[in-house]
Enzyme design. Sequence first.
Site, PDB file in Angstrom:
ATOM      1  N   GLY A 127       0.646  -1.053  -0.272  1.00 49.71           N
ATOM      2  CA  GLY A 127      -0.371   0.116  -0.573  1.00 49.71           C
ATOM      3  C   GLY A 127       0.846   0.968   0.275  1.00 49.71           C
ATOM      4  O   GLY A 127       0.049   2.607  -0.164  1.00 49.71           O
ATOM      5  N   ASP A 135      -1.218  -7.853  -6.499  1.00 50.11           N
ATOM      6  CA  ASP A 135      -2.752  -7.901  -5.110  1.00 50.11           C
ATOM      7  C   ASP A 135      -2.538  -8.429  -3.880  1.00 50.11           C
ATOM      8  O   ASP A 135      -2.557  -9.618  -4.424  1.00 50.11           O
ATOM      9  CB  ASP A 135      -3.711  -7.713  -6.146  1.00 50.11           C
ATOM     10  CG  ASP A 135      -4.911  -8.020  -5.488  1.00 50.11           C
ATOM     11  OD1 ASP A 135      -5.621  -7.415  -4.304  1.00 50.11           O
ATOM     12  OD2 ASP A 135      -6.211  -8.340  -6.430  1.00 50.11           O
ATOM     13  N   VAL A 136      -2.268  -8.063  -2.917  1.00 51.24           N
ATOM     14  CA  VAL A 136      -1.795  -8.680  -1.905  1.00 51.24           C
ATOM     15  C   VAL A 136      -2.955  -9.887  -1.518  1.00 51.24           C
ATOM     16  O   VAL A 136      -2.396 -10.839  -0.280  1.00 51.24           O
ATOM     17  CB  VAL A 136      -1.157  -7.832  -0.878  1.00 51.24           C
ATOM     18  CG1 VAL A 136      -0.576  -7.080  -0.718  1.00 51.24           C
ATOM     19  CG2 VAL A 136      -2.449  -6.897   0.033  1.00 51.24           C
ATOM     20  N   SER A 167      -7.148  -0.350  13.270  1.00 47.60           N
ATOM     21  CA  SER A 167      -7.590   1.110  12.832  1.00 47.60           C
ATOM     22  C   SER A 167      -8.449   0.668  14.852  1.00 47.60           C
ATOM     23  O   SER A 167      -8.496  -0.028  15.915  1.00 47.60           O
ATOM     24  CB  SER A 167      -8.675   0.546  12.028  1.00 47.60           C
ATOM     25  OG  SER A 167      -9.793   2.290  11.691  1.00 47.60           O
ATOM     26  N   TYR A 224     -14.895  -4.390   7.688  1.00 48.87           N
ATOM     27  CA  TYR A 224     -13.634  -3.846   7.989  1.00 48.87           C
ATOM     28  C   TYR A 224     -13.728  -3.169   9.442  1.00 48.87           C
ATOM     29  O   TYR A 224     -11.916  -3.949  10.217  1.00 48.87           O
ATOM     30  CB  TYR A 224     -13.736  -1.864   7.574  1.00 48.87           C
ATOM     31  CG  TYR A 224     -12.492  -1.059   7.480  1.00 48.87           C
ATOM     32  CD1 TYR A 224     -11.415  -1.470   6.585  1.00 48.87           C
ATOM     33  CD2 TYR A 224     -12.611  -0.549   9.055  1.00 48.87           C
ATOM     34  CE1 TYR A 224     -10.200  -0.042   6.990  1.00 48.87           C
ATOM     35  CE2 TYR A 224     -11.206   0.239   8.915  1.00 48.87           C
ATOM     36  CZ  TYR A 224     -10.076   0.282   8.201  1.00 48.87           C
ATOM     37  OH  TYR A 224      -9.491   0.924   8.064  1.00 48.87           O
ATOM     38  N   LYS A 261      -9.788  -5.615  11.122  1.00 45.93           N
ATOM     39  CA  LYS A 261      -8.949  -4.873  11.595  1.00 45.93           C
ATOM     40  C   LYS A 261      -8.724  -5.275  12.903  1.00 45.93           C
ATOM     41  O   LYS A 261      -7.939  -5.657  13.923  1.00 45.93           O
ATOM     42  CB  LYS A 261      -8.645  -3.122  11.661  1.00 45.93           C
ATOM     43  CG  LYS A 261      -8.627  -2.375  10.707  1.00 45.93           C
ATOM     44  CD  LYS A 261      -7.375  -2.839  10.057  1.00 45.93           C
ATOM     45  CE  LYS A 261      -7.013  -2.614   8.296  1.00 45.93           C
ATOM     46  NZ  LYS A 261      -5.834  -2.168   7.948  1.00 45.93           N
TER      47      LYS A 261
HETATM   48  P1  NAP Z   1      -4.907   4.344   0.874  1.00 40.62           P
HETATM   49  O1  NAP Z   1      -4.899   6.542   0.993  1.00 40.62           O
HETATM   50  O2  NAP Z   1      -6.260   4.279   0.035  1.00 40.62           O
HETATM   51  O3  NAP Z   1      -3.673   3.869   0.548  1.00 40.62           O
HETATM   52  C1  NAP Z   1      -4.328   2.391   0.385  1.00 40.62           C
HETATM   53  C2  NAP Z   1      -3.360   1.583  -0.153  1.00 40.62           C
HETATM   54  O4  NAP Z   1      -2.805   0.737  -0.783  1.00 40.62           O
HETATM   55  C3  NAP Z   1      -3.824   2.194  -1.660  1.00 40.62           C
HETATM   56  O5  NAP Z   1      -2.420   2.329  -2.701  1.00 40.62           O
HETATM   57  C4  NAP Z   1      -4.638   1.185  -2.415  1.00 40.62           C
HETATM   58  O6  NAP Z   1      -4.411   0.626  -4.212  1.00 40.62           O
HETATM   59  C5  NAP Z   1      -3.469   0.425  -2.204  1.00 40.62           C
HETATM   60  N1  NAP Z   1      -4.504  -1.286  -2.011  1.00 40.62           N
HETATM   61  C6  NAP Z   1      -5.795  -1.883  -1.555  1.00 40.62           C
HETATM   62  N2  NAP Z   1      -6.160  -2.807  -2.744  1.00 40.62           N
HETATM   63  C7  NAP Z   1      -4.539  -3.353  -2.154  1.00 40.62           C
HETATM   64  C8  NAP Z   1      -4.786  -4.520  -2.664  1.00 40.62           C
HETATM   65  N3  NAP Z   1      -4.922  -5.249  -2.746  1.00 40.62           N
HETATM   66  N4  NAP Z   1      -3.269  -5.076  -2.918  1.00 40.62           N
HETATM   67  C9  NAP Z   1      -2.025  -4.253  -3.375  1.00 40.62           C
HETATM   68  N5  NAP Z   1      -2.304  -2.739  -2.511  1.00 40.62           N
HETATM   69  C10 NAP Z   1      -4.104  -2.327  -2.604  1.00 40.62           C
HETATM   70  O7  NAP Z   1      -5.755   4.469   2.256  1.00 40.62           O
HETATM   71  P2  NAP Z   1      -4.508   4.934   4.031  1.00 40.62           P
HETATM   72  O8  NAP Z   1      -5.762   5.842   4.700  1.00 40.62           O
HETATM   73  O9  NAP Z   1      -3.503   4.941   3.801  1.00 40.62           O
HETATM   74  O10 NAP Z   1      -4.513   3.250   4.444  1.00 40.62           O
HETATM   75  C11 NAP Z   1      -3.530   2.328   4.804  1.00 40.62           C
HETATM   76  C12 NAP Z   1      -3.902   1.665   5.844  1.00 40.62           C
HETATM   77  O11 NAP Z   1      -4.172   2.735   7.053  1.00 40.62           O
HETATM   78  C13 NAP Z   1      -5.049   0.713   5.580  1.00 40.62           C
HETATM   79  O12 NAP Z   1      -4.391  -0.480   5.845  1.00 40.62           O
HETATM   80  C14 NAP Z   1      -6.637   1.180   6.133  1.00 40.62           C
HETATM   81  O13 NAP Z   1      -7.338   0.366   6.662  1.00 40.62           O
HETATM   82  C15 NAP Z   1      -5.540   1.274   7.917  1.00 40.62           C
HETATM   83  N6  NAP Z   1      -5.921   2.895   8.271  1.00 40.62           N
HETATM   84  C16 NAP Z   1      -6.160   4.186   7.522  1.00 40.62           C
HETATM   85  C17 NAP Z   1      -7.323   5.029   8.846  1.00 40.62           C
HETATM   86  C18 NAP Z   1      -7.461   6.215   7.904  1.00 40.62           C
HETATM   87  O14 NAP Z   1      -8.439   6.806   8.586  1.00 40.62           O
HETATM   88  N7  NAP Z   1      -7.007   6.670   6.793  1.00 40.62           N
HETATM   89  C19 NAP Z   1      -7.413   4.911   9.673  1.00 40.62           C
HETATM   90  C20 NAP Z   1      -6.809   3.576  10.413  1.00 40.62           C
HETATM   91  C21 NAP Z   1      -6.048   2.534   9.860  1.00 40.62           C
HETATM   92  P3  NAP Z   1      -5.914   1.835  -4.819  1.00 40.62           P
HETATM   93  O15 NAP Z   1      -5.272   3.398  -3.890  1.00 40.62           O
HETATM   94  O16 NAP Z   1      -5.017   1.648  -6.034  1.00 40.62           O
HETATM   95  O17 NAP Z   1      -7.072   0.987  -4.335  1.00 40.62           O
END
Ligand code: NAP
Length: 248
Positions: free
Chosen positions: A14, A62-63, A141, A155, A159
């Site tokens: 990611g 794709d993980v 999360s 989700y 998590k």
């Molecule tokens: P993000 O900006 O959407 O980044 C996630 C990345 O993972 C994107 O580049 C996405 O690609 C990629 N991805 C999605 N499915 C994938 C797959 N099957 N294989 C490989 N890569 C894949 O989200 P983020 O907010 O940075 O989130 C990062 C992590 O933190 C996630 O696990 C999320 O659940 C966790 N998190 C986020 C928050 C928050 O508030 N933002 C809070 C708690 C936890 P595409 O964009 O092409 O789909």
Amino acid sequence: MDTGLDGKVALVTGGASGIGLAAARALAAEGCRVMLADLDPRTAAAELERAHPGAVGEVVVDVSAPAQARRAVSAAVERFGRLDVLVTSAGVYETQGVDGLSDEEWDRTLAVNLSGTYHCAHAAIDAMAVNGWGRIVTLASSAAQTGGGAGGPAYVASKAAVMGLTRSLAKHAGPKGVTVNSVVPGLIETPMTDRLRPEHREIAATLTLVGRNGTPADVAAVIVMLASEGLGFVTGSHVNVNGGLVMD
Ligand code: NAP
């Protein structure tokens, strides 16, 4: 603080966006060579490469597919000769509640967030064990602690499962010299949360003790800390990065 990360090799799933990209930038700034694994890491890798010539790789994966998750690890080892740090930031977020969630969304969310974390970490522990040292940071999360706001049941379940998985992997990896910890972010302003209604993000900010939502850099700072040389006695832990939203 000297993180001891200079010259180490990090794999960030990611890594093309949001928290993963911020972690990749922060690890590169500490002297790591960084492999970005994502559905489309090209733009992010090119940007990072300009700042850190020769220290950045990319792999399209794709993980959720076990073989591709393992491919992310082998690509890092092939490119840089070893693996020291893994950050599992690849994730998806479904907006449907219990009644609106399709079977496909349930399966996809669990496959990416939980199975993707497991398969990447499993392969990474084997690669790190070769050198008897490693650091793995998983992405949980605060939704797992609160039951979620806009986040749906898949989700939240994924998590919560990542937090349990982190402890199980820590037991498996500890004797090999590898620590496994999770960061537990609250609402962080990224492309993932851009999809939320503005009023939802505003309410989330008021629920923190610091009056704002988080930034990817807020989370990256804790990821670097957990990856650092000096944190070898911290494993199986969950570190909140939520502005005081949840205290446990
Ligand atoms: P993000 O900006 O959407 O980044 C996630 C990345 O993972 C994107 O580049 C996405 O690609 C990629 N991805 C999605 N499915 C994938 C797959 N099957 N294989 C490989 N890569 C894949 O989200 P983020 O907010 O940075 O989130 C990062 C992590 O933190 C996630 O696990 C999320 O659940 C966790 N998190 C986020 C928050 C928050 O508030 N933002 C809070 C708690 C936890 P595409 O964009 O092409 O789909």
